[in-house]
Structures are given as structure tokens and as C-alpha cells.
Write an enzyme that holds these catalytic residues in place. Structure first.
Site, PDB file in Angstrom:
ATOM      1  N   GLY A 278       0.822  -1.205   0.000  1.00 44.22           N
ATOM      2  CA  GLY A 278       0.000   0.000   0.000  1.00 44.22           C
ATOM      3  C   GLY A 278       0.859   1.259   0.000  1.00 44.22           C
ATOM      4  O   GLY A 278       2.091   1.187   0.093  1.00 44.22           O
ATOM      5  N   ASP A 319      -3.921  11.690  -4.474  1.00 41.37           N
ATOM      6  CA  ASP A 319      -3.601  10.642  -3.491  1.00 41.37           C
ATOM      7  C   ASP A 319      -3.489  11.164  -2.070  1.00 41.37           C
ATOM      8  O   ASP A 319      -3.557  10.386  -1.125  1.00 41.37           O
ATOM      9  CB  ASP A 319      -2.255   9.983  -3.839  1.00 41.37           C
ATOM     10  CG  ASP A 319      -2.374   8.934  -4.936  1.00 41.37           C
ATOM     11  OD1 ASP A 319      -3.441   8.847  -5.573  1.00 41.37           O
ATOM     12  OD2 ASP A 319      -1.388   8.196  -5.155  1.00 41.37           O
ATOM     13  N   HIS A 451     -19.128  -5.524 -35.161  1.00 42.29           N
ATOM     14  CA  HIS A 451     -18.760  -6.936 -35.201  1.00 42.29           C
ATOM     15  C   HIS A 451     -17.585  -7.129 -36.155  1.00 42.29           C
ATOM     16  O   HIS A 451     -17.597  -6.560 -37.242  1.00 42.29           O
ATOM     17  CB  HIS A 451     -19.941  -7.787 -35.684  1.00 42.29           C
ATOM     18  CG  HIS A 451     -19.580  -9.233 -35.840  1.00 42.29           C
ATOM     19  ND1 HIS A 451     -19.432 -10.080 -34.760  1.00 42.29           N
ATOM     20  CD2 HIS A 451     -19.296  -9.973 -36.947  1.00 42.29           C
ATOM     21  CE1 HIS A 451     -19.095 -11.291 -35.197  1.00 42.29           C
ATOM     22  NE2 HIS A 451     -19.004 -11.243 -36.517  1.00 42.29           N
TER      23      HIS A 451
HETATM   24  P1  FAD Z   1       1.729  12.048  -7.354  1.00 40.73           P
HETATM   25  O1  FAD Z   1       1.674  11.469  -8.721  1.00 40.73           O
HETATM   26  O2  FAD Z   1       2.373  11.251  -6.292  1.00 40.73           O
HETATM   27  O3  FAD Z   1       2.438  13.468  -7.496  1.00 40.73           O
HETATM   28  C1  FAD Z   1       2.715  14.287  -6.411  1.00 40.73           C
HETATM   29  C2  FAD Z   1       3.863  15.199  -6.770  1.00 40.73           C
HETATM   30  O4  FAD Z   1       4.013  16.182  -5.770  1.00 40.73           O
HETATM   31  C3  FAD Z   1       5.215  14.475  -6.865  1.00 40.73           C
HETATM   32  O5  FAD Z   1       5.887  14.867  -8.024  1.00 40.73           O
HETATM   33  C4  FAD Z   1       5.959  14.961  -5.616  1.00 40.73           C
HETATM   34  O6  FAD Z   1       7.363  15.008  -5.799  1.00 40.73           O
HETATM   35  C5  FAD Z   1       5.388  16.347  -5.475  1.00 40.73           C
HETATM   36  N1  FAD Z   1       5.489  16.916  -4.119  1.00 40.73           N
HETATM   37  C6  FAD Z   1       5.107  16.354  -2.948  1.00 40.73           C
HETATM   38  N2  FAD Z   1       5.287  17.217  -1.929  1.00 40.73           N
HETATM   39  C7  FAD Z   1       5.797  18.346  -2.468  1.00 40.73           C
HETATM   40  C8  FAD Z   1       6.178  19.598  -1.940  1.00 40.73           C
HETATM   41  N3  FAD Z   1       6.008  19.898  -0.647  1.00 40.73           N
HETATM   42  N4  FAD Z   1       6.697  20.525  -2.778  1.00 40.73           N
HETATM   43  C9  FAD Z   1       6.843  20.262  -4.098  1.00 40.73           C
HETATM   44  N5  FAD Z   1       6.458  19.097  -4.664  1.00 40.73           N
HETATM   45  C10 FAD Z   1       5.949  18.159  -3.856  1.00 40.73           C
HETATM   46  N6  FAD Z   1      -2.910   4.778 -11.015  1.00 40.73           N
HETATM   47  C11 FAD Z   1      -3.735   4.608 -12.065  1.00 40.73           C
HETATM   48  O7  FAD Z   1      -4.773   5.259 -12.138  1.00 40.73           O
HETATM   49  N7  FAD Z   1      -3.432   3.715 -13.072  1.00 40.73           N
HETATM   50  C12 FAD Z   1      -2.303   2.961 -13.048  1.00 40.73           C
HETATM   51  O8  FAD Z   1      -2.062   2.185 -13.961  1.00 40.73           O
HETATM   52  C13 FAD Z   1      -1.418   3.126 -11.949  1.00 40.73           C
HETATM   53  N8  FAD Z   1      -0.284   2.415 -11.883  1.00 40.73           N
HETATM   54  C14 FAD Z   1       0.579   2.607 -10.827  1.00 40.73           C
HETATM   55  C15 FAD Z   1       1.739   1.838 -10.772  1.00 40.73           C
HETATM   56  C16 FAD Z   1       2.615   2.016  -9.725  1.00 40.73           C
HETATM   57  C17 FAD Z   1       3.880   1.181  -9.677  1.00 40.73           C
HETATM   58  C18 FAD Z   1       2.345   2.984  -8.722  1.00 40.73           C
HETATM   59  C19 FAD Z   1       3.316   3.208  -7.597  1.00 40.73           C
HETATM   60  C20 FAD Z   1       1.195   3.741  -8.769  1.00 40.73           C
HETATM   61  C21 FAD Z   1       0.293   3.548  -9.819  1.00 40.73           C
HETATM   62  N9  FAD Z   1      -0.900   4.259  -9.893  1.00 40.73           N
HETATM   63  C22 FAD Z   1      -1.762   4.060 -10.944  1.00 40.73           C
HETATM   64  C23 FAD Z   1      -1.279   5.260  -8.866  1.00 40.73           C
HETATM   65  C24 FAD Z   1      -0.952   6.665  -9.386  1.00 40.73           C
HETATM   66  O9  FAD Z   1       0.415   6.752  -9.690  1.00 40.73           O
HETATM   67  C25 FAD Z   1      -1.334   7.707  -8.352  1.00 40.73           C
HETATM   68  O10 FAD Z   1      -2.694   7.534  -8.005  1.00 40.73           O
HETATM   69  C26 FAD Z   1      -1.140   9.103  -8.900  1.00 40.73           C
HETATM   70  O11 FAD Z   1       0.182   9.326  -9.300  1.00 40.73           O
HETATM   71  C27 FAD Z   1      -1.552  10.154  -7.862  1.00 40.73           C
HETATM   72  O12 FAD Z   1      -1.404  11.416  -8.417  1.00 40.73           O
HETATM   73  P2  FAD Z   1      -1.108  12.703  -7.515  1.00 40.73           P
HETATM   74  O13 FAD Z   1      -0.962  13.831  -8.469  1.00 40.73           O
HETATM   75  O14 FAD Z   1      -2.098  12.783  -6.445  1.00 40.73           O
HETATM   76  O15 FAD Z   1       0.281  12.409  -6.802  1.00 40.73           O
HETATM   77  P1  NAD Z   2      -2.908  -2.412  -2.360  1.00 46.62           P
HETATM   78  O1  NAD Z   2      -3.634  -1.825  -1.234  1.00 46.62           O
HETATM   79  O2  NAD Z   2      -3.570  -2.571  -3.665  1.00 46.62           O
HETATM   80  O3  NAD Z   2      -2.376  -3.876  -1.954  1.00 46.62           O
HETATM   81  C1  NAD Z   2      -1.583  -4.112  -0.828  1.00 46.62           C
HETATM   82  C2  NAD Z   2      -1.758  -5.563  -0.421  1.00 46.62           C
HETATM   83  O4  NAD Z   2      -0.773  -5.877   0.554  1.00 46.62           O
HETATM   84  C3  NAD Z   2      -3.116  -5.845   0.204  1.00 46.62           C
HETATM   85  O5  NAD Z   2      -3.714  -6.926  -0.472  1.00 46.62           O
HETATM   86  C4  NAD Z   2      -2.774  -6.159   1.663  1.00 46.62           C
HETATM   87  O6  NAD Z   2      -3.641  -7.099   2.231  1.00 46.62           O
HETATM   88  C5  NAD Z   2      -1.354  -6.700   1.540  1.00 46.62           C
HETATM   89  N1  NAD Z   2      -0.562  -6.584   2.772  1.00 46.62           N
HETATM   90  C6  NAD Z   2      -0.490  -5.521   3.620  1.00 46.62           C
HETATM   91  N2  NAD Z   2       0.384  -5.786   4.623  1.00 46.62           N
HETATM   92  C7  NAD Z   2       0.889  -7.025   4.413  1.00 46.62           C
HETATM   93  C8  NAD Z   2       1.842  -7.861   5.092  1.00 46.62           C
HETATM   94  N3  NAD Z   2       2.471  -7.441   6.196  1.00 46.62           N
HETATM   95  N4  NAD Z   2       2.109  -9.082   4.585  1.00 46.62           N
HETATM   96  C9  NAD Z   2       1.498  -9.501   3.451  1.00 46.62           C
HETATM   97  N5  NAD Z   2       0.586  -8.761   2.766  1.00 46.62           N
HETATM   98  C10 NAD Z   2       0.287  -7.544   3.229  1.00 46.62           C
HETATM   99  O7  NAD Z   2      -1.573  -1.540  -2.483  1.00 46.62           O
HETATM  100  P2  NAD Z   2      -0.448  -1.519  -3.595  1.00 46.62           P
HETATM  101  O8  NAD Z   2      -0.527  -2.706  -4.477  1.00 46.62           O
HETATM  102  O9  NAD Z   2       0.815  -1.225  -2.861  1.00 46.62           O
HETATM  103  O10 NAD Z   2      -0.850  -0.253  -4.448  1.00 46.62           O
HETATM  104  C11 NAD Z   2      -0.928   1.047  -3.849  1.00 46.62           C
HETATM  105  C12 NAD Z   2      -1.894   1.924  -4.581  1.00 46.62           C
HETATM  106  O11 NAD Z   2      -1.422   2.233  -5.877  1.00 46.62           O
HETATM  107  C13 NAD Z   2      -3.234   1.263  -4.723  1.00 46.62           C
HETATM  108  O12 NAD Z   2      -4.147   1.950  -3.920  1.00 46.62           O
HETATM  109  C14 NAD Z   2      -3.611   1.396  -6.149  1.00 46.62           C
HETATM  110  O13 NAD Z   2      -4.823   2.085  -6.279  1.00 46.62           O
HETATM  111  C15 NAD Z   2      -2.499   2.211  -6.787  1.00 46.62           C
HETATM  112  N6  NAD Z   2      -2.109   1.512  -8.023  1.00 46.62           N
HETATM  113  C16 NAD Z   2      -3.003   1.430  -9.036  1.00 46.62           C
HETATM  114  C17 NAD Z   2      -2.689   0.730 -10.183  1.00 46.62           C
HETATM  115  C18 NAD Z   2      -3.692   0.645 -11.290  1.00 46.62           C
HETATM  116  O14 NAD Z   2      -4.624   1.439 -11.280  1.00 46.62           O
HETATM  117  N7  NAD Z   2      -3.546  -0.267 -12.225  1.00 46.62           N
HETATM  118  C19 NAD Z   2      -1.469   0.102 -10.295  1.00 46.62           C
HETATM  119  C20 NAD Z   2      -0.584   0.181  -9.233  1.00 46.62           C
HETATM  120  C21 NAD Z   2      -0.913   0.901  -8.102  1.00 46.62           C
END
Ligand code: FAD
Ligand code: NAD
Length: 475
Positions: A278, A319, A451
Site C-alpha cells: 500500500g 492521493d 462486429h
Molecule cells: P503524485 O503522482 O504522487 O504526485 C505528487 C507530486 O508532488 C510528486 O511529483 C511529488 O514530488 C510532489 N510533491 C510532494 N510534496 C511536495 C512539496 N512539498 N513541494 C513540491 N512538490 C511536492 N494509477 C492509475 O490510475 N493507473 C495505473 O495504472 C497506476 N499504476 C501505478 C503503478 C505504480 C507502480 C504505482 C506506484 C502507482 C500507480 N498508480 C496508478 C497510482 C498513481 O500513480 C497515483 O494515483 C497518482 O500518481 C496520484 O497522483 P497525484 O498527483 O495525487 O500524486
Molecule cells: P494495495 O492496497 O492494492 O495492496 C496491498 C496488499 O498488501 C493488500 O492486499 C494487503 O492485504 C497486503 N498486505 C499488507 N500488509 C501485508 C503484510 N504485512 N504481509 C502480506 N501482505 C500484506 O496496495 P499496492 O498494491 O501497494 O498499491 C498502492 C496503490 O497504488 C493502490 O491503492 C492502487 O490504487 C495504486 N495503483 C493502481 C494501479 C492501477 O490502477 N492499475 C497500479 C498500481 C498501483
């Protein structure tokens, strides 16, 4: 003299940069501050999503899927290929280049929209002032009428398995491996665990996933989770449910992972361990003591339905506030807030946010699961259609999965759509649009679908709700 703006946005991820662009479209003067620094030391806009999340993960998912298909599917099409091999550095170069193009694109968008992109740290002070500490240069206090906090989230780090950036890594580290680990451990069978486990599994790693919960993919519809579990097992992913991590140690160069399951204490050894349990909201050094912003017990900035914090003219999006951590959710909040600032009516339908897991088969859903709809006390009817009966899916050699629709028995309203199968993430938009416009299943039944197309499976699932499927036997 300090600079002044109509709007200052802190954070240029998908929530913040979209808020900034929308505000500038309304004719406001806008600055957007971001401090993101990539591992090459370069700053880049785009936040987690573009630099270390959505985009790089999808780039690697695509590359690894092509490799998998070349190895396992091409021969079925009558295509003979000599031995297929992986060049990880080249694959990673492509990933990095896509990220660079897109993050550079935001700088271009800012320029075109007259948004002042400021590289450095932003901090909210009292009385609508923002302290800006540039990467190089002197601290400056900006005057502004409105502030949008969009500082995103960061991976949760466990004390029992601290990141060492080498062998025990977060999702960002796992996106940047320079070789395929022989044995990869993944803690957490959530979205990240499954997506990144898929990437490295397809490229040849033996993947062991430890998930604390007893239910697999508890947030998806039960039927979808069942199909997914079977598919991932077939792909060789070893998913252990009810397995709670107790410690991980990388002192030997390999990672020893200890966990508890129903049979007691277990231990495995892996080459790399990804901890994906998470993410937590990020607000480190964001708020001056007298800024007046309230955080909840998990660190989220407290906002109402319109993303207003308790402080006048200060909003927070993405987020760092409640709701699903999804890029499209944050972007829509950014748009809403900019529209509200300019005086327009704007709102978000939080019940209609689609989710996608980009595994193969892909998983996507919107609205209620069958269990949630039943728990609401409504009498429901359901219909499903398997991709095995879809001509297009057969032609694509991708017949795993199905579309399932949950509808209300009384007024036929669509309550939830769940897709597991090819292009689910694309197909789900039809369901979102239908539900946003309050379509009934009859509306979908009477909508002409091309289709042969994968979308016909949605049409047939809608027909199946009333036992009228045409290309699959009804119950
Ligand atoms: P962020 O993208 O985290 O951006 C916040 C920005 O604020 C960062 O650049 C940070 O450096 C900057 N910042 C923070 N504090 C300060 C400060 N005080 N001053 C200046 N800058 C600051 N979501 C999807 O919908 N689809 C996906 O396929 C998907 N895949 C993911 C895969 C991975 C591996 C991960 C980790 C996440 C994924 N997510 C996905 C989740 C998605 O990345 C986040 O929900 C999204 O980036 C959130 O956007 P945000 O703008 O709120 O924050
Ligand atoms: P997640 O909440 O999806 O999954 C975390 C999992 O870790 C849960 O199933 C939880 O039960 C398990 N877990 C927690 N503590 C544990 C422990 N001690 N031992 C074993 N299992 C444990 O979180 P994530 O996969 O880290 O993703 C973070 C966020 O990023 C998500 O909220 C997701 O929305 C976002 N994200 C979205 C996408 C997408 O939209 N395709 C892709 C990547 C990430």
C-alpha cells in the site's frame, strides 16, 4: 517584491498538473511547484504516475507481454521464430524514454498554457502564502488567492522489511531492475504486486507472492477473483494467501523472508523482494504549524466532497486526500477544483470511478460487486458472457475471462460491470459512460456494437441479464 498568482498548485502529478492547466484555461495566473527528482538526479514533472507508476509499469507490462506471447502464442498462429531472448537494458531504455517524453511533455504543456512550472519544494504558510524553496536559488514567498495541495503518496515502508534500494525494494525499485531476478518475492497481492509480479514472471523470474488476507483480490467481484486466481496460477505465480510477513533480511546478498501462515512460521529465500503493501499520503514538510490544515489519523488531508480543506481557498486533490489512489481520480479532482475556483458548478461522481489491473488477463470494473449490491438489499439480476464465445477474442487468441453485469431487478439499472479479459481497461469506459448516463441493461441491449469486436461481450452480457444472450446458451 514577492511574485503573486491567482492559483499556486503544490505537486505536479496527474492531480496537480491537470489542476494547473485547467485553472490557466480559465484565464488565471498559475504556478505549479514540484520537487520530484529521478534517479539520474534530474527533476521532472508528472509525479509518481509518470515517473515511477502508471506509465513505466505499463511500458514494462507491454514489453514483457510481447515476450511472453512470442514464446507461447506465436506458434499457434503459425509463426515460427528462432529462440526469443530478452535484452533487459534495452527494455529499460525504452521504458525510460517513454517516461522522458511524457514528463517533458508536461513542461511543454505548462509553457503553452502559461503555467509557471517551479522546480523545488512548496510549503503552505498561513494567509494564502506559499513558501517556495527552489532546487537552486533563494527561498521565496509567493502570494496567491488560491492554493491546491496535490502532493501525492509514497510507498508504505515496513519496519520489519526496510528498503535497502538493492534487494528489498519498493515499486519504483522493482521497475528499474537491470536484470531478471531468478527468484522474486512480492509482499502484497494488491494491484502493484500483481502487475510487477507479472512483469518479472513473464520475463522468467520465479515469483512468490505473500498476501496477508485470506481472500484473493477482495475488492473485485468474487467471480472475477476466481478466474484471476486460476489464470495467475497457470502462469506460474505462486500466490500464498493468509501469509503475513514477519521479517525480511538481506544481509547475505539474498533476501531471507519470514512469514506466518495457518501452518505456523515459514521462511523462503529470494533474490529480490518487492514490498507492495500500500501507499501512504505524502505531506512531509508541507504545512507550516499555523497553516490550519487538518490531517486524519492516517495522514490524509481532510477535505469535503468538493476537495475543500477547512481553510478558506485552500483545496487538496489526488492521493493525498481520501478516495482511491488512482491517477484519473486525482486528475478529475484537479479539474473540479479549478472549475469551482472560477465559479463554475462542478462535481465528481465518486461512485463511478473505474479501476483497472493491467495483468493478463486484464481486470476492470466500475460500480458495485455482486456482494456489495446484495448487501445493499436490492433484488438484483446478473448476466455474463465469456470471451471464449467471442469471435474477436478467439481471433486474438485471448479467450480467458468474461464480462459480468449486475443490474437491479426492479428498474433494470446497471449497478456494476466487471470485466476480466483482453483490453478490459479499454472496454470498461463503455460501462462507465452507460452508468454515468443511467443506462438500463435494455439500453445496452439495444445499442449496436461493431462486429467482430471485444465490446460485443458487453452487449451479450447485457442480453444475458434477461436470459437473451444470442451467442451463448442462456441458463
Ligand atoms: P503524485 O503522482 O504522487 O504526485 C505528487 C507530486 O508532488 C510528486 O511529483 C511529488 O514530488 C510532489 N510533491 C510532494 N510534496 C511536495 C512539496 N512539498 N513541494 C513540491 N512538490 C511536492 N494509477 C492509475 O490510475 N493507473 C495505473 O495504472 C497506476 N499504476 C501505478 C503503478 C505504480 C507502480 C504505482 C506506484 C502507482 C500507480 N498508480 C496508478 C497510482 C498513481 O500513480 C497515483 O494515483 C497518482 O500518481 C496520484 O497522483 P497525484 O498527483 O495525487 O500524486
Ligand atoms: P494495495 O492496497 O492494492 O495492496 C496491498 C496488499 O498488501 C493488500 O492486499 C494487503 O492485504 C497486503 N498486505 C499488507 N500488509 C501485508 C503484510 N504485512 N504481509 C502480506 N501482505 C500484506 O496496495 P499496492 O498494491 O501497494 O498499491 C498502492 C496503490 O497504488 C493502490 O491503492 C492502487 O490504487 C495504486 N495503483 C493502481 C494501479 C492501477 O490502477 N492499475 C497500479 C498500481 C498501483
Amino acid at each position: 517584491m514577492s511574485r503573486s498568482f491567482d492559483v499556486v498548485v503544490i505537486g505536479a502529478g496527474p492531480a496537480g498538473y491537470i489542476a494547473a492547466i485547467r485553472a490557466s484555461q480559465h484565464g488565471m495566473s498559475v504556478a505549479c511547484i514540484d520537487e520530484w527528482q529521478n534517479r539520474d538526479g534530474k527533476n521532472a514533472f508528472g509525479g509518481t504516475c509518470l515517473n515511477a507508476g502508471c506509465i513505466p509499469s505499463k511500458a514494462l507490462l507491454e514489453s514483457s507481454e510481447l515476450f511472453h506471447r512470442a514464446n507461447h502464442e506465436f506458434s499457434k498462429h503459425g509463426i515460427k521464430v528462432p529462440e526469443v531472448s530478452v535484452d533487459v537494458p534495452k527494455m529499460q531504455k525504452r521504458r525510460a524514454s517513454i517516461v522522458r517524453q511524457l514528463t517533458g511533455g508536461i513542461a511543454g504543456l505548462f509553457k503553452a498554457a502559461n503555467v509557471e512550472g517551479l522546480v523545488g519544494h512548496g510549503k503552505l504558510l498561513a494567509d494564502q502564502k506559499v513558501e517556495f524553496t527552489p532546487v537552486d536559488g533563494d527561498v521565496e514567498v509567493l502570494d496567491t488567492k488560491y492554493v491546491v495541495l496535490a502532493t501525492g503518496s509514497t510507498p508504505i515502508e515496513l519496519d520489519i522489511a526496510p528498503f535497502d534500494d538493492e534487494n528489498i525494494v519498493d515499486s519504483w525499485g522493482a521497475l528499474e531492475f537491470d536484470a531478471v531476478p531468478e527468484r522474486l518475492g512480492v509482499v502484497g497481492a494488491g494491484v502493484i504486486g500483481l502487475e510487477l509480479g507479472s512483469v518479472w514472471g513473464r520475463l522468467g523470474a520465479e515469483v512468490v507472492v505473500l498476501e496477508a488476507m485470506d481472500d484473493f483480490l477482495f475488492m473485485t467481484d468474487h467471480d472475477v477473483a476466481k478466474i484471476a486466481a486460476k489464470a495467475f496460477k497457470k502462469q506460474g505465480m505462486d500466490i500464498n494467501l493468509g501469509a503475513r510477513l514477519t521479517s525480511a533480511n538481506s544481509a547475505t546478498g539474498k533476501v531471507t523472508v519470514n512469514y506466518d501462515d495457518s501452518e505456523g512460521g515459514q521462511s523462503i529465500e529470494v533474490d529480490k523482494l518487492v514490498v507492495a503493501v500500500g501507499r501512504r499520503p505524502f505531506s512531509d514538510n508541507l504545512l507550516a504549524d499555523d497553516a490550519g490544515i487538518e490531517l486524519d489519523e492516517r495522514g490524509f488531508i481532510v477535505v469535503d466532497n468538493e476537495c475543500r480543506t477547512g481553510v478558506k481557498n485552500v483545496f487538496a486533490v489526488g492521493d493525498c486526500v481520501r478516495g482511491p489512489m488512482l491517477a484519473h481520480k486525482g486528475s478529475e479532482e484537479g479539474v473540479m477544483v479549478a472549475d469551482l475556483i472560477t465559479g463554475e458548478v462542478a462535481e465528481i461522481n465518486y461512485a463511478m470511478i473505474p479501476s483497472v489491473i493491467y495483468t493478463a488477463p486484464e481486470i476492470a470494473w466500475v460500480g458495485k460487486t455482486e456482494a456489495e449490491a446484495r448487501a445493499d438489499g436490492r433484488v438484483i439480476k446478473t448476466g455474463s458472457f465469456p470471451f471464449a464465445a467471442s469471435g474477436r477474442a478467439k481471433a486474438m487468441e485471448q479467450t480467458d475471462g468474461m464480462v459480468k453485469i449486475i443490474a437491479a431487478d426492479d428498474d433494470d439499472a446497471v449497478l456494476g460491470v466487471h470485466i476480466i479479459g483482453p483490453m478490459a481497461g479499454e472496454l470498461i469506459s463503455e460501462a462507465v459512460l452507460a452508468m454515468e448516463f443511467q443506462a438500463s441493461t435494455e439500453d445496452i441491449q439495444r445499442t449496436i456494437h461493431a462486429h467482430p469486436s471485444l465490446a460485443e461481450a458487453i452487449h451479450e452480457a447485457a442480453l444475458a441479464v434477461d436470459n437473451k444472450a444470442l451467442n451463448f446458451p442462456n441458463r
